[in-house]
Design an enzyme around this catalytic site. Sequence first.
Site, PDB file in Angstrom:
ATOM      1  N   HIS A 286      70.500  15.791 -44.610  1.00  0.00           N
ATOM      2  CA  HIS A 286      70.287  14.372 -44.295  1.00  0.00           C
ATOM      3  C   HIS A 286      71.640  13.731 -43.947  1.00  0.00           C
ATOM      4  CE1 HIS A 286      67.863  10.728 -44.253  1.00  0.00           C
ATOM      5  NE2 HIS A 286      68.986  10.137 -44.578  1.00  0.00           N
ATOM      6  N   ALA A 287      71.696  13.071 -42.809  1.00  0.00           N
ATOM      7  CA  ALA A 287      72.982  12.578 -42.304  1.00  0.00           C
ATOM      8  C   ALA A 287      73.600  11.544 -43.249  1.00  0.00           C
ATOM      9  CB  ALA A 287      72.770  11.944 -40.926  1.00  0.00           C
TER      10      ALA A 287
ATOM     11  N   HIS B  99      74.972   5.664 -35.648  1.00  0.00           N
ATOM     12  CA  HIS B  99      74.685   5.057 -36.961  1.00  0.00           C
ATOM     13  C   HIS B  99      75.758   5.477 -37.981  1.00  0.00           C
ATOM     14  CE1 HIS B  99      72.045   3.705 -40.326  1.00  0.00           C
ATOM     15  NE2 HIS B  99      72.664   4.679 -40.964  1.00  0.00           N
ATOM     16  N   GLU B 100      76.017   6.765 -38.053  1.00  0.00           N
ATOM     17  CA  GLU B 100      76.981   7.267 -39.043  1.00  0.00           C
ATOM     18  C   GLU B 100      78.387   6.757 -38.748  1.00  0.00           C
ATOM     19  OE1 GLU B 100      75.911   8.396 -41.682  1.00  0.00           O
ATOM     20  OE2 GLU B 100      73.868   8.725 -40.982  1.00  0.00           O
TER      21      GLU B 100
ATOM     22  N   HIS C 260      79.086   3.419 -40.169  1.00  0.00           N
ATOM     23  CA  HIS C 260      79.551   3.457 -41.564  1.00  0.00           C
ATOM     24  C   HIS C 260      81.052   3.784 -41.611  1.00  0.00           C
ATOM     25  CE1 HIS C 260      75.615   3.100 -43.377  1.00  0.00           C
ATOM     26  NE2 HIS C 260      75.156   4.235 -42.902  1.00  0.00           N
TER      27      HIS C 260
ATOM     28  N   GLU D 268      74.263  -0.641 -42.896  1.00  0.00           N
ATOM     29  CA  GLU D 268      73.313   0.185 -42.151  1.00  0.00           C
ATOM     30  C   GLU D 268      73.111  -0.294 -40.720  1.00  0.00           C
ATOM     31  OE1 GLU D 268      72.480   2.936 -43.232  1.00  0.00           O
ATOM     32  OE2 GLU D 268      73.009   2.703 -45.348  1.00  0.00           O
TER      33      GLU D 268
ATOM     34  N   HIS E 191      65.551   9.546 -49.742  1.00  0.00           N
ATOM     35  CA  HIS E 191      66.139   8.464 -50.536  1.00  0.00           C
ATOM     36  C   HIS E 191      65.523   8.323 -51.923  1.00  0.00           C
ATOM     37  CE1 HIS E 191      66.904   7.896 -46.300  1.00  0.00           C
ATOM     38  NE2 HIS E 191      67.949   7.150 -46.603  1.00  0.00           N
TER      39      HIS E 191
ATOM     40  N   TYR F  19      67.639  -0.754 -45.086  1.00  0.00           N
ATOM     41  CA  TYR F  19      67.288  -0.325 -43.726  1.00  0.00           C
ATOM     42  C   TYR F  19      66.338  -1.309 -43.064  1.00  0.00           C
ATOM     43  CZ  TYR F  19      69.256   4.061 -45.433  1.00  0.00           C
ATOM     44  OH  TYR F  19      70.079   5.009 -45.971  1.00  0.00           O
TER      45      TYR F  19
HETATM   46  O1  X8Z Z   1      69.128   7.544 -44.079  1.00  0.00           O
HETATM   47  C1  X8Z Z   1      69.435   7.092 -42.996  1.00  0.00           C
HETATM   48  C2  X8Z Z   1      70.782   7.425 -42.369  1.00  0.00           C
HETATM   49  C3  X8Z Z   1      71.834   7.611 -43.385  1.00  0.00           C
HETATM   50  S1  X8Z Z   1      72.277   6.147 -44.173  1.00  0.00           S
HETATM   51  C4  X8Z Z   1      70.669   8.686 -41.573  1.00  0.00           C
HETATM   52  N1  X8Z Z   1      68.549   6.325 -42.305  1.00  0.00           N
HETATM   53  C5  X8Z Z   1      67.230   6.013 -42.823  1.00  0.00           C
HETATM   54  C6  X8Z Z   1      66.344   7.231 -42.885  1.00  0.00           C
HETATM   55  O2  X8Z Z   1      66.686   8.261 -42.296  1.00  0.00           O
HETATM   56  O3  X8Z Z   1      65.281   7.171 -43.503  1.00  0.00           O
HETATM   57  C7  X8Z Z   1      68.795   5.692 -41.008  1.00  0.00           C
HETATM   58  C8  X8Z Z   1      67.519   5.029 -40.658  1.00  0.00           C
HETATM   59  C9  X8Z Z   1      66.665   4.991 -41.880  1.00  0.00           C
HETATM   60 ZN    ZN Z   2      73.206   4.787 -42.958  1.00  0.00          ZN
END
Ligand code: X8Z
Ligand code: ZN
Length: 613
Positions: A353-354, A383-384, A387, A411, A512, A522
């Site tokens: 997960h990024a 997105h990354e 951050h 975010e 998450h 988000y």
């Molecule tokens: O978790 C993330 C990022 C890292 S902060 C990749 N996002 C959420 C997800 O993947 O559920 C970005 C959009 C929503």
């Molecule tokens: Zn993020």
Amino acid sequence: MHKPSPRLAIFLAILGCAQPEVAPTPPTPQPPTGPTAAEADAFVQQANADLRRLWVEAGKADWAYETDITDAHEKEASTKREATMAWLTEAIPKAATFRGVEGLSAASARQLHLLRINATLPAPSDPARRKELAEISTRLSGMYGKGAYCTGEGASQICRDLGQLEDVLAQDRDPAHQLEAWTGWHTIAPPMRSDYQRFVELGNAGAREIGFADMGELWRSGYDMTPAEFETEVDRLYSQVSPLYEGLHCYTRKRLNTRYGDQIAPKTGPIPAHLTGNMWAQSWENLFPLLEPFPGEPDLDPTAALQKQKWDPIQMARTAERFFTSMGLDALPETFWQRSMFTKPPGKEAVCHASAWDVEMNDDLRIKMCIKPNYDDLVTLHHELGHNYYYHAYYTLPALYQNGANDGFHEAIGDSIALSMTPGYLKQLGLVSEVSDSEKSVLNFQMQMALGKVAFLPFGRMIDQWRWDVFSGKVPSDQYNAGWWALRLKFQGVAPPTPRDEAFFDPGGKYHIPGNTPYMRYFLADILQFQFYRAMCDASGHQGPLHTCSTYGSKEAGDKLQKMLAMGSSQPWPDALEAMTGSRQMDASAILAYFEPLQGWLKEQNADQQCGW
Ligand code: X8Z
Ligand code: ZN
């Protein structure tokens, strides 16, 4: 000065009665007892130094663990997590003694507040329970990272990880294959269930010790308003955008029905979750070929080009960096390229997960991602880096200020840049061959963007509704899955493809939840990013409809952004928002303006439909 509690007042009155009746001697003036403002300043300074040291230690251990999941790394990460928890257990009550101290500076008062709400996982002060919580939370992340769906036995066993199962949902249009990928991935979660239940108990105990009703109330306290006001704020924002989502839902359901028929994709009611092209039905971009309003128009999806031209992960990351540098922001440090994890390390388990990091809190920027050559990942790279550019702008501030103005800001940064990836910009990159400003092309592009940004809104809204309800006890542990699907239905109008009873733990299939990352950020970011984008477009001198703006190359826009980033969390978020946009309110008017053409078109398309579910 605190008033004595009623019980203490009674006690003092009784003492008074027992005093011998002699003439009172006048009190001699006493120097003020209790802590002073200077002591508060010193405490804050020491706290910043301690936190920096603890976070760097924990960051190094987490990085090692998440890029190479082993038992030894798990143990080390858990130990460091525990050390930070132990420090906070002592520091938070100490910080409370400075509340209301005469002459306390605004800066110290803010940092004392930020210290109290800092932890997303507050631990109980009992060392054994704290250790247990640190271990559970570390283990849960690892379980997710190692998750795989295996079929067959012995030598003929085949295991597929999340990335492979996501590819099936994204590319394979056979609903039976999609169903298998969806149910297969969700088999990773039931083993998390009992750990999660204990995690909730211990985290709530920790939250109560520092004066919150539960963990949810703690999480809702990070927005420069009361937790109750924050709930109202979220409802207000959601009611602004839900009609837009309902239009998209209605149109999507109709097209899925045309494609798959009543048995698989019913005309009415919720959309089956496995048909949305995404494991969590949180963004629907992969349905674009099915939903494209005008298929004869120039192809907008850059994924085919990325693959055909064999873009590699570094090239994709360099492209994202170039957007920021074109706006006058600094280049990423050389160490970024040396230390980041761009692909899954061969022969190792890792959390794909990024995420973005400043491990040593000294501009040690990194990303951790398993990059694939597709449009989604190109957006995620922006997105990354958003951050990372935040970290870069504030790494010299006190540790307690090294945060977004609120977590939604953090975010939203990279996404507000990626909104500038218009067809024209993608053409410059050679990722789309033809662009047209015809009405049909505009609607195609709007649809592509909506499948990401609009489809996400109810998902972003519901995840923490579930956790708030779990933490408060409204959703008890024997109703985890039922509570989850009730909210999925209510907000997203999405249903599970097979019956899901409490033998499942479907929330655990979303990063998450085991990773304990709050999610309302988000949802806020989905709205804020359009406010930031509109402000940057204005700064760049853009004229015309909002969705046609690209801030590539605009130093004026970059300057605005940089100023807000450099504030970190040193000021309440409305101040940061005002510096950037001129407004002190989070507001959906920008996202609504952006999607105005699509919303009108969807209305026409849905005229013959019974929308809703
Ligand atoms: O978790 C993330 C990022 C890292 S902060 C990749 N996002 C959420 C997800 O993947 O559920 C970005 C959009 C929503
Ligand atoms: Zn993020």
